[in-house]
Design a protein around this motif. Structure first.
Motif, PDB file in Angstrom:
ATOM      1  N   ALA A 111      68.801  14.967 -12.929  1.00 18.46           N
ATOM      2  CA  ALA A 111      69.838  15.041 -11.878  1.00 18.46           C
ATOM      3  C   ALA A 111      69.223  14.676 -10.526  1.00 18.46           C
ATOM      4  CB  ALA A 111      70.454  16.435 -11.827  1.00 18.46           C
ATOM      5  N   PHE A 112      67.987  15.135 -10.299  1.00 23.45           N
ATOM      6  CA  PHE A 112      67.243  14.700  -9.117  1.00 23.45           C
ATOM      7  C   PHE A 112      66.399  13.511  -9.543  1.00 23.45           C
ATOM      8  CE2 PHE A 112      63.759  14.704  -6.060  1.00 23.45           C
ATOM      9  CZ  PHE A 112      64.478  14.726  -4.882  1.00 23.45           C
ATOM     10  N   ASP A 113      66.605  12.381  -8.885  1.00 25.32           N
ATOM     11  CA  ASP A 113      65.937  11.166  -9.357  1.00 25.32           C
ATOM     12  C   ASP A 113      65.589  10.262  -8.175  1.00 25.32           C
ATOM     13  OD1 ASP A 113      65.078   8.896 -10.566  1.00 25.32           O
ATOM     14  OD2 ASP A 113      66.818   8.647 -11.873  1.00 25.32           O
ATOM     15  N   ILE A 116      66.656   6.497  -7.896  1.00 24.37           N
ATOM     16  CA  ILE A 116      68.055   6.112  -7.709  1.00 24.37           C
ATOM     17  C   ILE A 116      68.215   5.148  -6.518  1.00 24.37           C
ATOM     18  CG2 ILE A 116      68.758   8.030  -6.190  1.00 24.37           C
ATOM     19  CD1 ILE A 116      70.720   6.707  -9.202  1.00 24.37           C
ATOM     20  N   ASP A 166      62.918   6.668  -3.363  1.00 23.68           N
ATOM     21  CA  ASP A 166      63.460   7.182  -2.096  1.00 23.68           C
ATOM     22  C   ASP A 166      63.238   8.691  -2.082  1.00 23.68           C
ATOM     23  OD1 ASP A 166      65.066   8.041  -0.015  1.00 23.68           O
ATOM     24  OD2 ASP A 166      66.952   7.658  -1.070  1.00 23.68           O
ATOM     25  N   GLY A 168      64.226  10.669   0.243  1.00 24.12           N
ATOM     26  CA  GLY A 168      65.195  11.250   1.190  1.00 24.12           C
ATOM     27  C   GLY A 168      65.798  12.570   0.727  1.00 24.12           C
ATOM     28  N   GLY A 169      65.815  12.820  -0.567  1.00 25.14           N
ATOM     29  CA  GLY A 169      66.410  14.059  -1.073  1.00 25.14           C
ATOM     30  C   GLY A 169      65.460  15.236  -1.059  1.00 25.14           C
ATOM     31  N   SER A 237      73.081  20.711   0.379  1.00 23.36           N
ATOM     32  CA  SER A 237      73.462  19.328   0.079  1.00 23.36           C
ATOM     33  C   SER A 237      74.973  19.307  -0.014  1.00 23.36           C
ATOM     34  CB  SER A 237      72.889  18.884  -1.272  1.00 23.36           C
ATOM     35  OG  SER A 237      71.505  18.686  -1.159  1.00 23.36           O
ATOM     36  N   ARG A 242      77.387  12.997   4.554  1.00 24.45           N
ATOM     37  CA  ARG A 242      77.429  11.555   4.771  1.00 24.45           C
ATOM     38  C   ARG A 242      78.340  10.939   3.719  1.00 24.45           C
ATOM     39  NH1 ARG A 242      72.295   8.240   4.573  1.00 24.45           N
ATOM     40  NH2 ARG A 242      71.356  10.289   4.771  1.00 24.45           N
ATOM     41  N   HIS A 253      77.092  10.362  -0.256  1.00 23.09           N
ATOM     42  CA  HIS A 253      75.743   9.771  -0.329  1.00 23.09           C
ATOM     43  C   HIS A 253      74.871  10.276  -1.473  1.00 23.09           C
ATOM     44  CE1 HIS A 253      73.479  13.201   1.783  1.00 23.09           C
ATOM     45  NE2 HIS A 253      74.693  13.633   1.521  1.00 23.09           N
ATOM     46  N   ILE A 254      75.392  11.242  -2.234  1.00 22.96           N
ATOM     47  CA  ILE A 254      74.585  11.743  -3.357  1.00 22.96           C
ATOM     48  C   ILE A 254      75.120  11.105  -4.641  1.00 22.96           C
ATOM     49  CG2 ILE A 254      73.781  13.778  -4.608  1.00 22.96           C
ATOM     50  CD1 ILE A 254      74.172  15.324  -1.953  1.00 22.96           C
ATOM     51  N   ILE A 255      74.219  10.453  -5.360  1.00 22.59           N
ATOM     52  CA  ILE A 255      74.624   9.639  -6.502  1.00 22.59           C
ATOM     53  C   ILE A 255      74.278  10.344  -7.813  1.00 22.59           C
ATOM     54  CG2 ILE A 255      74.264   7.385  -7.638  1.00 22.59           C
ATOM     55  CD1 ILE A 255      75.450   7.017  -4.856  1.00 22.59           C
ATOM     56  N   PRO A 257      72.859  10.059 -11.159  1.00 23.29           N
ATOM     57  CA  PRO A 257      72.034   9.028 -11.809  1.00 23.29           C
ATOM     58  C   PRO A 257      72.534   8.643 -13.210  1.00 23.29           C
ATOM     59  CG  PRO A 257      70.663  10.748 -10.881  1.00 23.29           C
ATOM     60  CD  PRO A 257      72.071  11.255 -10.837  1.00 23.29           C
ATOM     61  N   ASP A 281      65.173  21.833  -1.296  1.00 23.27           N
ATOM     62  CA  ASP A 281      65.771  20.532  -0.984  1.00 23.27           C
ATOM     63  C   ASP A 281      66.074  19.754  -2.272  1.00 23.27           C
ATOM     64  OD1 ASP A 281      66.649  18.317   0.329  1.00 23.27           O
ATOM     65  OD2 ASP A 281      64.812  17.950   1.461  1.00 23.27           O
ATOM     66  N   THR A 285      70.079  19.127  -3.985  1.00 24.23           N
ATOM     67  CA  THR A 285      70.595  17.804  -4.349  1.00 24.23           C
ATOM     68  C   THR A 285      70.935  17.780  -5.847  1.00 24.23           C
ATOM     69  OG1 THR A 285      69.121  16.866  -2.671  1.00 24.23           O
ATOM     70  CG2 THR A 285      70.101  15.321  -4.231  1.00 24.23           C
ATOM     71  N   VAL A 289      74.598  17.389  -7.959  1.00 25.32           N
ATOM     72  CA  VAL A 289      74.841  16.355  -8.979  1.00 25.32           C
ATOM     73  C   VAL A 289      75.347  17.001 -10.278  1.00 25.32           C
ATOM     74  CG1 VAL A 289      73.720  14.649 -10.481  1.00 25.32           C
ATOM     75  CG2 VAL A 289      73.158  14.717  -8.037  1.00 25.32           C
TER      76      VAL A 289
HETATM   77  P1  AMP Z   1      70.066  15.590   0.241  1.00 24.68           P
HETATM   78  O1  AMP Z   1      70.762  15.432   1.550  1.00 24.68           O
HETATM   79  O2  AMP Z   1      68.778  16.327   0.300  1.00 24.68           O
HETATM   80  O3  AMP Z   1      70.958  16.130  -0.829  1.00 24.68           O
HETATM   81  O4  AMP Z   1      69.604  14.149  -0.235  1.00 24.68           O
HETATM   82  C1  AMP Z   1      70.491  13.094  -0.322  1.00 24.68           C
HETATM   83  C2  AMP Z   1      69.721  11.817  -0.171  1.00 24.68           C
HETATM   84  O5  AMP Z   1      68.838  11.664  -1.287  1.00 24.68           O
HETATM   85  C3  AMP Z   1      70.636  10.610  -0.199  1.00 24.68           C
HETATM   86  O6  AMP Z   1      71.000  10.212   1.103  1.00 24.68           O
HETATM   87  C4  AMP Z   1      69.790   9.568  -0.912  1.00 24.68           C
HETATM   88  O7  AMP Z   1      68.890   8.985  -0.006  1.00 24.68           O
HETATM   89  C5  AMP Z   1      69.000  10.400  -1.894  1.00 24.68           C
HETATM   90  N1  AMP Z   1      69.695  10.642  -3.184  1.00 24.68           N
HETATM   91  C6  AMP Z   1      70.986  10.379  -3.524  1.00 24.68           C
HETATM   92  N2  AMP Z   1      71.238  10.767  -4.773  1.00 24.68           N
HETATM   93  C7  AMP Z   1      70.080  11.312  -5.250  1.00 24.68           C
HETATM   94  C8  AMP Z   1      69.696  11.885  -6.496  1.00 24.68           C
HETATM   95  N3  AMP Z   1      70.546  12.019  -7.514  1.00 24.68           N
HETATM   96  N4  AMP Z   1      68.404  12.306  -6.620  1.00 24.68           N
HETATM   97  C9  AMP Z   1      67.529  12.188  -5.607  1.00 24.68           C
HETATM   98  N5  AMP Z   1      67.837  11.664  -4.403  1.00 24.68           N
HETATM   99  C10 AMP Z   1      69.098  11.227  -4.224  1.00 24.68           C
END
Ligand code: AMP
Ligand code: MG
Length: 342
Positions: A111-113, A116, A166, A168-169, A237, A242, A253-255, A257, A281, A285, A289
Motif C-alpha cells: 500500500a505504501f510504495d 509509484i 519518490d 514524498g510520503g 494523510s 492536495r 494525490h495519494i495513489i 498502487p 508518515d 499514507t 490507501v
Molecule cells: P502523504 O502526504 O505523506 O500521505 O504522502 C503523499 C505523497 O506521497 C504524494 O504526494 C506522492 O508524492 C506520494 N505517494 C502517493 N501515493 C503513494 C503511495 N501509495 N505510497 C507512497 N507514496 C505515495
C-alpha cells in the motif's frame, strides 16, 4: 582566590534555589521559548522549542540539506539523479530512508510504495499540471511501480529501466525525527514541531502537561479532534490536502498502487500516532490507501501505533488506544466517535 570562592558559592546557591523552586512548583522556572517558520518540502513548517533560539538556524539548515538530498523536483538531489540515471550512490540520509521506505512497503503489503512515482507524475501531481491519464497509459506505467525493481548494493541504489522513486510520503516524518534528535542532543526537552500537518510533540509541555495536537477537519478550517500526547508523532494523510477536479470528479494525490488511481474509498483522512515520525508518515499514507476495513485489520495486527479515521460523510472512528486521549472538537464536538476494538 577569595573572589573565585565567593563566585562559586553564589553559583551553588543559585542552582540550589532553582532546584527548590522546580521541586515546589515544576511550572514556575522560566524556560526560554523560541519559534521559527519556514517554507520547505512543499509546505509551511512551524517549529516551537523550549530552548535557546540559537538552535533554530541549525534546525533550518538540517531541513534544507535533507530537502536537497531527497527532492524529486530538484534536479541536483540524490534522488533526482538516481531517477534520471537509474543508478546512484546515496548518502546516509537518502539511503537510510529508501531502506526504511521499502520495509514499510513490505509491512503494508505494497500500500505504501515509493515506486509509484511514474504514476504520480502521470497524474501531474509533481508539477501541478494536472491531467487524467488514459487507461492504456496507466497499464503501461503500473508494472514499473514494483519495489523488486529497486536494487541496493552497499551505498549504491539502482533501478530497473523506467522505475523511479519518490520519498514524498515519508520524508517529512523523517525530517521531524531528525529535528527532534537534533534538539534533544542540544538539551531541549520540550518542543512542538509542525511540518505541514506532520506534527512531532517532543517531550511534554514545559509545565509537565501533555501536548494537545489538533487533527484537521477535512471539511473546514478547524480541528475535528484533539490528541493529548507526549513524545509522539501525529501525522495525517488526506484527500483534502492536495487534489484537482476534472469533469466533476475529484482526484487526490495519494495513489492506490494496485490500480494506479487516486484513492477514493470513503475516507477523507487517516491520522497515525506513534513514537516514530517516519513510521507515522509512511503508515498514514498506507492506511489511507488500504481503506477503513483493511486498515483497521492492519492495526489489529500491529502494536506500535494508534489511528484516527475521518470518513467522507463526516463520521469519525478512533482505535481504542485513543479512547481517553482523543476528544472531538469544533464541528465534531457533538458527534459520536466510533471506537475500533482489537
Ligand atoms: P502523504 O502526504 O505523506 O500521505 O504522502 C503523499 C505523497 O506521497 C504524494 O504526494 C506522492 O508524492 C506520494 N505517494 C502517493 N501515493 C503513494 C503511495 N501509495 N505510497 C507512497 N507514496 C505515495
Ligand atoms: Mg505519509
Amino acid at each position: 582566590m577569595r573572589l573565585k570562592a565567593r563566585k562559586k558559592h553564589i553559583a551553588l546557591l543559585a542552582a540550589l534555589l532553582a532546584a527548590i523552586i522546580t521541586a515546589l512548583c515544576p511550572g514556575c522556572t522560566r524556560i526560554e521559548k523560541a519559534h521559527t517558520d519556514l517554507i520547505a518540502m512543499d509546505t509551511v513548517m512551524d517549529l516551537t522549542i523550549y530552548g535557546p533560539a540559537e538552535l533554530l538556524p541549525g534546525a533550518e539548515e538540517l531541513i534544507r540539506t535533507l530537502e536537497k538530498e531527497l527532492s524529486v523536483t530538484d534536479g541536483g538531489s540524490e534522488i533526482a539523479v538516481l531517477n534520471a540515471s537509474g543508478e546512484a550512490k546515496l548518502g546516509e540520509n537518502a539511503l537510510g530512508l529508501v531502506k526504511a521506505a521499502l520495509e514499510y512497503g513490505e509491512r503494508t503489503g505494497g500500500a505504501f510504495d515509493i515506486c509509484i512515482f511514474p504514476v504520480v507524475r502521470a497524474w501531474g501531481f509533481t508539477t501541478g499540471e494536472y491531467r487524467v491519464p488514459s487507461k492504456e497509459e496507466l497499464v503501461s506505467l503500473l508494472p514499473l511501480a514494483d519495489s523488486s525493481r529497486v536494487h541496493i548494493s552497499g551505498d549504491t541504489v539502482s533501478l530497473d529501466e523506467g522505475t523511479m522513486i519518490d520519498l514524498g510520503g515519508i520524508a517529512k516524518g523523517r525530517a521531524a525525527d531528525m529535528l527532534a534528535d537534533y534538539f534533544r542532543a542540544n538539551g531541549v526537552k520540550s518542543a512542538i514541531l509542525n511540518l505541514g500537518g506532520n506534527v512531532l510533540a517532543l517531550g511534554a509541555k514545559p509545565n509537565g502537561a501533555d501536548w494537545r495536537v489538533g487533527v484537521a477537519d477535512p471539511f473546514g478550517s478547524g480541528n475535528a479532534c484533539i490528541i493529548s500526547c507526549r513524545d509522539k508523532a501525529v501525522v495525517t494523510s488526506g484527500s483534502y490536502q492536495r487534489y484537482f477536479e476534472a469533469d466533476g470528479v475529484t482526484y487526490c494525490h495519494i495513489i492506490d498502487p494496485s490500480t494506479g488511481m487516486p484513492v477514493n474509498n470513503g475516507l477523507s483522512s487517516v491520522t497515525v500516532i506513534c513514537s516514530n515520525g517516519a513510521e507515522a508518515d509512511a503508515l498514514s499514507t498506507a492506511l489511507f490507501v488500504m481503506g477503513y476495513e483493511r486498515a483497521s485489520e492492519f492495526w489489529r495486527g500491529s502494536n506500535d501505533f494508534e489511528a484516527v479515521f475521518i470518513f467522507s460523510d463526516g463520521r469519525i472512528a478512533v482505535t481504542e488506544g485513543l479512547s481517553e486521549s482523543c476528544s472531538p472538537d469544533g464541528a465534531y464536538a457533538d458527534r459520536e466517535m466510533e471506537i475500533i476494538k482489537r
